[in-house]
Each structure stands twice: as structure tokens, then as C-alpha cells.
Design an enzyme around this catalytic site. Sequence first.
Site, short mmCIF file in Angstrom:
data_model
loop_
_atom_site.label_atom_id
_atom_site.label_comp_id
_atom_site.label_asym_id
_atom_site.label_seq_id
_atom_site.Cartn_x
_atom_site.Cartn_y
_atom_site.Cartn_z
CE1 TYR A 162 -3.58 2.33 -0.06
CE2 TYR A 162 -4.44 1.32 2.02
CZ TYR A 162 -4.67 2.26 0.96
OH TYR A 162 -5.69 2.92 0.86
CE LYS A 210 -5.72 5.92 0.64
NZ LYS A 210 -7.18 5.73 0.53
N PRO A 240 -7.77 7.42 -5.38
CG PRO A 240 -8.87 8.49 -7.16
CD PRO A 240 -8.57 7.06 -6.66
CG ASN A 295 -13.11 2.56 1.34
OD1 ASN A 295 -12.39 2.95 0.20
ND2 ASN A 295 -12.96 2.91 2.42
CG HIS A 346 -11.15 0.32 4.03
ND1 HIS A 346 -11.45 0.44 5.24
CD2 HIS A 346 -10.56 1.65 3.60
CE1 HIS A 346 -10.83 1.73 5.63
NE2 HIS A 346 -10.57 2.37 4.62
CG ASN A 348 -8.15 3.85 9.06
OD1 ASN A 348 -7.26 4.57 9.46
ND2 ASN A 348 -9.45 4.52 8.90
#
Length: 451
Positions: A162, A210, A240, A295, A346, A348
Site C-alpha cells: 500500500y 493512494k 484517489p 469503500n 479496506h 486503516n
Amino acid sequence: MSVRTTGARERQAFQMQIVEMRVHSVAIADPPLRSSYGLHAPYALRTILELKSEDGVTGISETHGGDAIAAGFEALRPRIVGSDAYRLAGKLMPMIEGEPAGSGMERSQTFRVPGENPLDAELRLYSAIEIACVDLIGKSAGKPACDILGGRVRDAVRFSAYLFYKHAGGGGEGADARADEYGEGLTPEAMVKQAKQMIAKYGFRDIKLKAGVLDPEIEIETMRQLRAEFGVAMPLRMDPNCAWSVETSVRVGQSLAKELGGEGYLEDPAAGMGGMAETRAKLLASGVRTPLASNVAVTSFADIPEAVRTDAVQIVLSDPHYWGGLQQMQHLGKVCRTFGLGLSMHSNTHLGVSLAAMTHAAAATPHLTYACDTHYPWQSEKDEVVAGGRVPIVDGCVRITDKPGLGVELDYDQVARGRERYAKCGYRKRDDEAEMRKHVDANWRRVLPRW
């Protein structure tokens, strides 16, 4: 012995009373990563939940951090302590029923104070409680969590490298600041270097960028250089976070039709279900079949009918933290398969407890076939709360072990360190926009679309 007595004893044997609940608010160093939301703060906030049974077994989970979520758990304490771990999730099920469509642009990014968005708050609280119960039950039964859920369909779960555009710095402040492993990443060349570092260290076989940070032409060039460096065997994804207009989304999709082909996708290029549907239609009309993932436009079961009807989203990015836990992830997989939607996951900022939960969720969800996201490479051993250190990522995968439950325990010295940093750091909720104004541009605001 009567049948009635035997039945009563069997029922008693399958009860597991929760006698204690502990809530730990922790802070971990987070690098200055960029997204369309702004800039990551020097610290990310997480919450560790513990549920202890009358037999002395403890189930754990990890979720988003901050005072609001800690207060939410405390409000539920009377309903949790004294309950049967086998039945607690069902007892709390009303917390996640009746989901409204259109759960909001920020849902995947922040935890809302219960008074601001009760459904969002309750979903995240419920998810953490359900995961801790599954961990507790798995540990008591001596079985991995994915097997408690009905059996794994894969022994190893694939994750992506990522990539983030970032400023120099490794996160934390003052004496807490840690070394910057990756350095500044604000050019295509720097992002290729970042990818090579991650792949060399973790063996990733998929890459996600990202985006929505720099001018789209720079981000297009970044993707082209990644493709040139790693070849067609490496799937590429791009996210984006709604930073582009429909026109820009279409232009980027057309420009990167080859780079995002195969198992690649373009995630949330435009804002809202309408923007996604229009982007999809225009890409198809121009001969580009790159799937759109989401998401943001799709964050609840109630969003799926419109996404299918309008063809706005072809791949859903799930997340056990805000979709309702491990079992809801399995349900989501079935729904997506029914409607011909792909499924990924997804991420975080998180620690090893969340990584373990994500891995078990993916292992028990047959339709989750895309590599999952993870921020884990951006965190460090110094902040890990899992006993024995970091969860290994080998050949781009996390393997399911034979350890019961989630397969991880807590290092209480590390939990105490995280709690101390939380008390001292001063951050209590995530605000990437404020961090941008503080450190990069005093006039910066999140504007959609930006390009």
C-alpha cells in the site's frame, strides 16, 4: 439421570459468562502520509478491547481510537459484563439493523461521536465486541477464529503493498519520533523506490497507490513507472478517495486502461454513487472496462442495491471494523457473489490484533479473492501490542496458524506504553485536514473534486 437434567447440564457447559471488560486507548506513531483527506497526524489512535470469561480466558479485538469510542464501550458495559459470550453478538444485533443507505463520505475514515451518527458509532462498537467474542470462543474451544466461523477456505491471505505519497518523517513527536524507513515520497521515482522497499521486505505481489494527492498527470506517470518496473504480472490498483471530477476520472481511467487491467481496479475516483455511475458509463462507452471499486460510495448493505442498479461499483472493499464484524463479512461475500460484485478489503492504520482479525475474516469468506489492503508496513515493532512482536507477512501473505481464536495475545507492557502515549500526545480524534493546515498549507481545505 433424567433427560431434562442432562439437557440442563449441556446447556450450562456451552455458556461462557463475561465477567470483566477492559478498554485500552492507545496511540502509535504514524508517518506523514497523504491522501485526499489531508495528512496523517504524528500519532494514530487505536482502541484495544478485552473480554474476560469466568474461566479466565480473554478475548481481544482492536478498533478505531479516541475518547468517543472508549466512551461508547463504557456505555455498553452493563449489557456486556454478565452476558454469555456465545449469545452477546445476537443480544446486541439491534445495534446494526436498519442501516440507512448513503452512510456518508467520511464513514470509512473516522469514528463519529454517537450523538452525531449513532449508526456509525454502533456498527464499530458492535464489530469490536463480536470479534472479541469470537476470539474468546475460539480460545476456549481451542480452534482458530476462521474455523469457528464455519471453516477456512484458504490458509494464507494475500495483502497488497500500500503505497502513499508522503513527507519525510517516521511519525511520533519529540522523543517518541521514530526513524523514517521510506523517506519522502512525492515523485513517481520515489514511489517506485517505496514499492521496491516494501516488496523486498514483505514479498507483496500486488500494489495499491493512494492517489488524489498530486496533480493527476503526476499520478498517471507514477502508475506507468510502476508498471514499467514490475511488469504485467503485478496487479496495480489506484485510490484517489473521490478527489477527481467525473471528467478527470474518465481521463485517468482511459490513460491507465492497460496499467489497471487484469486484477487491477480504480477505487472511488469520483464522489458519490452518481459520480461513480457516470464515470463507469463513460469509461465503458470509450471501450475501457476497468472495474471501479469502493469503500466510500458503498459502506453498508443498504448501499448495494443502488450500486448494482446503476452499475456504479463492481468491487466492494469490505472492512470487519465497520461492516459489523466477522460474520457480517461472510454475509457480504455472499451478497457480492449473488450480484456479480468482486470483493476486496479496506484498511486503516492498525496494529497486529486488527491484522489478525482481517486475516481470519478473509480466510472464512470464499468470495474475497482480491488482495487485501493493509497499512501494517507503516507501523513499527516499537508500537506493536501483540505478544512476540509483529505478525509476519511472508510472500505478501499472512498465514493462518493453528493457534486458537485470532491467534494473538497481548503484550501488556506494550499496551501500557501505548496508553501512556495516548495520555500524553494530546490527540483525541483523527483530523487529516487540520494536520494539513498545521504542517503543509495553512489555507488547505478538503475540496471535492479537487481536479
